[in-house]
Design a protein around this motif. Sequence first.
Motif, PDB file in Angstrom:
ATOM      1  N   GLU A 122      36.332 -67.421 126.076  1.00  0.00           N
ATOM      2  CA  GLU A 122      37.411 -67.975 125.256  1.00  0.00           C
ATOM      3  C   GLU A 122      38.793 -67.618 125.780  1.00  0.00           C
ATOM      4  OE1 GLU A 122      36.428 -70.016 122.961  1.00  0.00           O
ATOM      5  OE2 GLU A 122      34.328 -69.472 123.294  1.00  0.00           O
ATOM      6  N   ILE A 123      38.879 -66.618 126.648  1.00  0.00           N
ATOM      7  CA  ILE A 123      40.194 -66.159 127.109  1.00  0.00           C
ATOM      8  C   ILE A 123      40.347 -66.241 128.629  1.00  0.00           C
ATOM      9  CG2 ILE A 123      40.530 -64.636 125.117  1.00  0.00           C
ATOM     10  CD1 ILE A 123      39.691 -62.285 126.872  1.00  0.00           C
ATOM     11  N   THR A 124      39.480 -66.999 129.278  1.00  0.00           N
ATOM     12  CA  THR A 124      39.588 -67.188 130.729  1.00  0.00           C
ATOM     13  C   THR A 124      39.897 -68.647 131.046  1.00  0.00           C
ATOM     14  OG1 THR A 124      37.180 -67.460 130.868  1.00  0.00           O
ATOM     15  CG2 THR A 124      38.079 -65.283 131.386  1.00  0.00           C
ATOM     16  N   CYS A 125      40.507 -68.859 132.196  1.00  0.00           N
ATOM     17  CA  CYS A 125      40.907 -70.196 132.647  1.00  0.00           C
ATOM     18  C   CYS A 125      39.726 -70.889 133.313  1.00  0.00           C
ATOM     19  CB  CYS A 125      42.082 -70.082 133.618  1.00  0.00           C
ATOM     20  SG  CYS A 125      42.560 -71.630 134.419  1.00  0.00           S
ATOM     21  N   GLY A 126      39.471 -72.130 132.935  1.00  0.00           N
ATOM     22  CA  GLY A 126      38.371 -72.880 133.512  1.00  0.00           C
ATOM     23  C   GLY A 126      38.618 -73.313 134.943  1.00  0.00           C
ATOM     24  N   LEU A 127      39.855 -73.160 135.443  1.00  0.00           N
ATOM     25  CA  LEU A 127      40.180 -73.566 136.819  1.00  0.00           C
ATOM     26  C   LEU A 127      40.093 -72.399 137.797  1.00  0.00           C
ATOM     27  CD1 LEU A 127      43.146 -75.975 136.030  1.00  0.00           C
ATOM     28  CD2 LEU A 127      40.918 -76.622 136.940  1.00  0.00           C
ATOM     29  N   CYS A 128      40.730 -71.283 137.463  1.00  0.00           N
ATOM     30  CA  CYS A 128      40.723 -70.135 138.385  1.00  0.00           C
ATOM     31  C   CYS A 128      39.683 -69.086 137.998  1.00  0.00           C
ATOM     32  CB  CYS A 128      42.106 -69.486 138.446  1.00  0.00           C
ATOM     33  SG  CYS A 128      42.596 -68.625 136.920  1.00  0.00           S
ATOM     34  N   VAL A 142      46.878 -66.549 132.082  1.00  0.00           N
ATOM     35  CA  VAL A 142      48.236 -66.064 132.332  1.00  0.00           C
ATOM     36  C   VAL A 142      49.201 -67.206 132.034  1.00  0.00           C
ATOM     37  CG1 VAL A 142      49.864 -65.205 134.046  1.00  0.00           C
ATOM     38  CG2 VAL A 142      47.491 -64.403 134.065  1.00  0.00           C
ATOM     39  N   GLU A 143      50.162 -66.963 131.121  1.00  0.00           N
ATOM     40  CA  GLU A 143      51.046 -68.017 130.624  1.00  0.00           C
ATOM     41  C   GLU A 143      50.182 -69.181 130.123  1.00  0.00           C
ATOM     42  OE1 GLU A 143      54.212 -69.043 133.267  1.00  0.00           O
ATOM     43  OE2 GLU A 143      54.599 -66.976 133.792  1.00  0.00           O
ATOM     44  N   ALA A 144      49.338 -68.868 129.172  1.00  0.00           N
ATOM     45  CA  ALA A 144      48.376 -69.833 128.623  1.00  0.00           C
ATOM     46  C   ALA A 144      49.078 -71.119 128.209  1.00  0.00           C
ATOM     47  CB  ALA A 144      47.667 -69.214 127.417  1.00  0.00           C
ATOM     48  N   THR A 145      48.545 -72.241 128.674  1.00  0.00           N
ATOM     49  CA  THR A 145      49.136 -73.553 128.419  1.00  0.00           C
ATOM     50  C   THR A 145      48.057 -74.497 127.912  1.00  0.00           C
ATOM     51  OG1 THR A 145      50.776 -73.193 130.165  1.00  0.00           O
ATOM     52  CG2 THR A 145      50.414 -75.466 129.454  1.00  0.00           C
ATOM     53  N   THR A 146      48.338 -75.143 126.798  1.00  0.00           N
ATOM     54  CA  THR A 146      47.348 -75.989 126.123  1.00  0.00           C
ATOM     55  C   THR A 146      47.716 -77.464 126.244  1.00  0.00           C
ATOM     56  OG1 THR A 146      46.784 -74.252 124.535  1.00  0.00           O
ATOM     57  CG2 THR A 146      46.273 -76.505 123.896  1.00  0.00           C
ATOM     58  N   ILE A 147      46.707 -78.295 126.493  1.00  0.00           N
ATOM     59  CA  ILE A 147      46.889 -79.744 126.512  1.00  0.00           C
ATOM     60  C   ILE A 147      46.911 -80.240 125.073  1.00  0.00           C
ATOM     61  CG2 ILE A 147      45.880 -81.938 127.247  1.00  0.00           C
ATOM     62  CD1 ILE A 147      44.507 -80.370 129.524  1.00  0.00           C
ATOM     63  N   THR A 148      47.979 -80.916 124.695  1.00  0.00           N
ATOM     64  CA  THR A 148      48.146 -81.302 123.291  1.00  0.00           C
ATOM     65  C   THR A 148      47.153 -82.368 122.846  1.00  0.00           C
ATOM     66  OG1 THR A 148      49.838 -82.931 123.923  1.00  0.00           O
ATOM     67  CG2 THR A 148      50.595 -80.731 123.308  1.00  0.00           C
ATOM     68  N   THR A 207      50.443 -67.937 121.066  1.00  0.00           N
ATOM     69  CA  THR A 207      49.450 -67.220 120.263  1.00  0.00           C
ATOM     70  C   THR A 207      48.260 -66.806 121.119  1.00  0.00           C
ATOM     71  OG1 THR A 207      50.092 -68.470 118.283  1.00  0.00           O
ATOM     72  CG2 THR A 207      47.952 -67.357 118.253  1.00  0.00           C
ATOM     73  N   MET A 208      47.731 -67.742 121.915  1.00  0.00           N
ATOM     74  CA  MET A 208      46.604 -67.430 122.788  1.00  0.00           C
ATOM     75  C   MET A 208      46.980 -66.357 123.807  1.00  0.00           C
ATOM     76  SD  MET A 208      43.551 -67.691 123.877  1.00  0.00           S
ATOM     77  CE  MET A 208      42.773 -69.122 123.133  1.00  0.00           C
ATOM     78  N   GLN A 209      48.191 -66.452 124.370  1.00  0.00           N
ATOM     79  CA  GLN A 209      48.591 -65.470 125.364  1.00  0.00           C
ATOM     80  C   GLN A 209      48.717 -64.082 124.758  1.00  0.00           C
ATOM     81  OE1 GLN A 209      48.932 -66.280 128.868  1.00  0.00           O
ATOM     82  NE2 GLN A 209      48.490 -64.119 128.635  1.00  0.00           N
ATOM     83  N   ASP A 210      49.238 -63.997 123.544  1.00  0.00           N
ATOM     84  CA  ASP A 210      49.341 -62.699 122.860  1.00  0.00           C
ATOM     85  C   ASP A 210      47.956 -62.097 122.641  1.00  0.00           C
ATOM     86  OD1 ASP A 210      52.073 -62.839 122.776  1.00  0.00           O
ATOM     87  OD2 ASP A 210      52.174 -63.590 120.714  1.00  0.00           O
ATOM     88  N   ILE A 211      46.997 -62.947 122.290  1.00  0.00           N
ATOM     89  CA  ILE A 211      45.621 -62.474 122.077  1.00  0.00           C
ATOM     90  C   ILE A 211      45.038 -61.920 123.369  1.00  0.00           C
ATOM     91  CG2 ILE A 211      43.266 -63.213 121.550  1.00  0.00           C
ATOM     92  CD1 ILE A 211      44.486 -65.208 119.545  1.00  0.00           C
ATOM     93  N   VAL A 212      45.243 -62.655 124.473  1.00  0.00           N
ATOM     94  CA  VAL A 212      44.708 -62.230 125.769  1.00  0.00           C
ATOM     95  C   VAL A 212      45.309 -60.893 126.181  1.00  0.00           C
ATOM     96  CG1 VAL A 212      44.530 -62.794 128.232  1.00  0.00           C
ATOM     97  CG2 VAL A 212      44.275 -64.597 126.516  1.00  0.00           C
ATOM     98  N   TYR A 213      46.613 -60.743 126.040  1.00  0.00           N
ATOM     99  CA  TYR A 213      47.275 -59.494 126.422  1.00  0.00           C
ATOM    100  C   TYR A 213      46.812 -58.312 125.569  1.00  0.00           C
ATOM    101  CZ  TYR A 213      50.570 -61.790 129.596  1.00  0.00           C
ATOM    102  OH  TYR A 213      51.144 -62.465 130.651  1.00  0.00           O
ATOM    103  N   LYS A 214      46.491 -58.570 124.313  1.00  0.00           N
ATOM    104  CA  LYS A 214      46.022 -57.485 123.437  1.00  0.00           C
ATOM    105  C   LYS A 214      44.587 -57.089 123.744  1.00  0.00           C
ATOM    106  CE  LYS A 214      49.114 -58.450 119.538  1.00  0.00           C
ATOM    107  NZ  LYS A 214      49.207 -58.920 118.130  1.00  0.00           N
ATOM    108  N   LEU A 215      43.777 -58.074 124.171  1.00  0.00           N
ATOM    109  CA  LEU A 215      42.366 -57.796 124.429  1.00  0.00           C
ATOM    110  C   LEU A 215      42.119 -57.184 125.808  1.00  0.00           C
ATOM    111  CD1 LEU A 215      40.619 -60.975 122.943  1.00  0.00           C
ATOM    112  CD2 LEU A 215      40.618 -58.661 122.003  1.00  0.00           C
ATOM    113  N   VAL A 216      42.920 -57.559 126.795  1.00  0.00           N
ATOM    114  CA  VAL A 216      42.681 -57.114 128.178  1.00  0.00           C
ATOM    115  C   VAL A 216      43.664 -56.002 128.527  1.00  0.00           C
ATOM    116  CG1 VAL A 216      42.465 -57.803 130.583  1.00  0.00           C
ATOM    117  CG2 VAL A 216      41.947 -59.449 128.755  1.00  0.00           C
ATOM    118  N   PRO A 217      43.186 -54.775 128.723  1.00  0.00           N
ATOM    119  CA  PRO A 217      44.073 -53.638 129.004  1.00  0.00           C
ATOM    120  C   PRO A 217      44.878 -53.842 130.291  1.00  0.00           C
ATOM    121  CG  PRO A 217      41.848 -52.903 128.465  1.00  0.00           C
ATOM    122  CD  PRO A 217      41.774 -54.384 128.653  1.00  0.00           C
TER     123      PRO A 217
END
Length: 226
Positions: A14-20, A25-31, A73-83
Amino acid sequence: MMEKRAKLKKVNPEITCGLCKGYLVEATTITECLHTFCRSCLVKFLLENNTCPRCGDLIHQSHPLNYISHDRTMQDIVYKLVPNLQENERKRQIEFYKKRGIQMPNGDAYEEDKKNMEKSPPKQVDNKDFHRLDEQVNICLECKEINTLKSLKRRILRLSSLATVTHLKKFVALKVFDTIDRYKDVDILCNEELLGKDHMLKFIIATRWRNTDGPLLLHYRRKMEL
């Protein structure tokens, strides 16, 4: 009641990029479909595509970059979960700009990138201005294969910076083949590099062209068979 803790590997999808395949990092969502990727990964993908990398849904026929949004919101979650992810990424950014002697942008990097790559057209006074109110650029279209294709009588053009490579291909097809329907048989190049069909002139000048003294020089040729 004891608090139950989940292991990081369980939420990784849920917190990883499907491309890389790395953490967002700088999570970006397709509207259009709400799928999220790293900003740099998604922008690079959309330079040559107009569909979602995950589900394949069409984002926009010609301007997909206008339909993606920074997901704080997603980026804040990722930064909090990954040390240490945020601190390590900040260090990499500083090192990147320092090595290249470039001033690190202030504020939101996503907004800076989007602003530099593709601006929305200004509001038009009426619907018949034919993009004359847009920023205008001069280009020179030269034939790459003089022996097989005829040269244009009018090589210097002035048009909107929001015009795409597809517009140029249709113009060349009309002049060379006497029909706009054969635009797919035309390739457009800049500095010997094949350009994507949705590349805007503004983006080409910013990323491919360094000569500011004259018009943007582009070449056209018959489409190469794969």
